[in-house]
Design an enzyme around this catalytic site. Structure first.
Site, PDB file in Angstrom:
ATOM      1  CB  CYS A 179      -0.898  -0.006   1.236  1.00 53.40           C
ATOM      2  SG  CYS A 179      -1.910   1.476   1.376  1.00 53.40           S
TER       3      CYS A 179
ATOM      4  CB  VAL B 168      -1.396   6.017   0.030  1.00 49.65           C
ATOM      5  CG1 VAL B 168      -1.444   6.522  -1.388  1.00 49.65           C
ATOM      6  CG2 VAL B 168      -2.432   4.936   0.270  1.00 49.65           C
ATOM      7  N   UNK B 169       0.249   3.981   2.291  1.00 51.55           N
ATOM      8  CA  UNK B 169       0.343   3.626   3.709  1.00 51.55           C
ATOM      9  C   UNK B 169       1.756   3.791   4.254  1.00 51.55           C
ATOM     10  CB  THR B 170       5.119   3.072   2.914  1.00 51.35           C
ATOM     11  OG1 THR B 170       4.990   3.642   1.616  1.00 51.35           O
ATOM     12  CG2 THR B 170       4.868   1.578   2.841  1.00 51.35           C
TER      13      THR B 170
END
Length: 158
Positions: free
Chosen positions: A41, A43-45
Site C-alpha cells: 500500500c 500511500v500507507u508507507t
C-alpha cells in the site's frame, strides 16, 4: 531480444494500483524469472517511500544476482509513488531511512503500464490482468516520471 531475457524480476505491486500477482501473471509467457513479488500500500508507507523490507530484499537480490541481471517492476497507482520506488532502486532511498540509503544500484525499473513492459508480454493476458487499471491510472504521467528517473539514475539503459 526481450527486456526480460535472462533477467531476475522483482515485482513491487500496489494495492491501489496494479497488484503483484497481476504483473507476475503477465510475465508467465516470457523468459523472466520472478524472484520476489509483493503487493504494498504505497500511500500507507511513510511519504510513499519504499517499504524497508522491500528495500532489504532488493539490496539482497542485487548482491546475490548482480544489479545488471535484475529488473524491477512497479505497479504504483500514482506517478509520484512510482517515481519514489524507481528512485529508490536506482539512486538510493531518498528518505535516507532504509537499507538502500546512499546505495546507487541503477537498476532497470519499469511500471507495468509502460510500453517496455506492455510490449514484452502477451497482449491478451495484459488486457485481462492490467487493462482495467490502465484505463483509470494517469498513464502519461507515470511513463514520464519513470522515464525521467531512468534517464537520471539508471545504469543499464539497454
Amino acid at each position: 531480444m526481450s527486456l526480460f531475457d535472462g533477467k531476475k524480476v522483482i515485482i513491487i505491486g500496489d494495492r491501489d494500483g496494479i497488484p503483484g500477482p497481476a504483473i507476475a501473471e503477465c510475465l508467465k509467457g516470457t523468459a523472466a524469472e520472478v524472484v520476489y513479488s509483493a503487493t504494498e500500500c504505497f500511500v500507507u508507507t511513510a511519504a510513499g517511500a519504499m517499504d524497508l523490507e522491500n528495500q532489504n530484499r532488493v539490496k539482497g537480490f542485487a548482491d546475490q544476482f548482480g544489479a545488471e541481471n535484475l529488473v524491477v517492476l512497479v505497479g504504483a497507482a500514482e506517478a509520484e509513488s512510482a517515481g519514489l520506488a524507481a528512485e529508490t532502486v536506482t539512486a538510493g532511498d531518498p528518505t535516507f531511512a532504509g537499507p538502500l540509503a546512499g546505495v546507487q544500484l541503477g537498476l532497470r525499473v519499469f511500471h507495468a503500464v509502460e510500453p517496455e513492459f506492455k510490449d514484452a508480454v502477451d497482449s491478451a493476458v495484459y488486457d485481462e490482468q492490467i487493462g482495467m487499471m490502465e484505463m483509470v491510472l494517469d498513464v502519461d504521467s507515470i511513463i514520464a516520471e519513470m522515464k525521467s528517473i531512468r534517464e537520471q539514475f539508471g545504469k543499464f539503459n539497454d
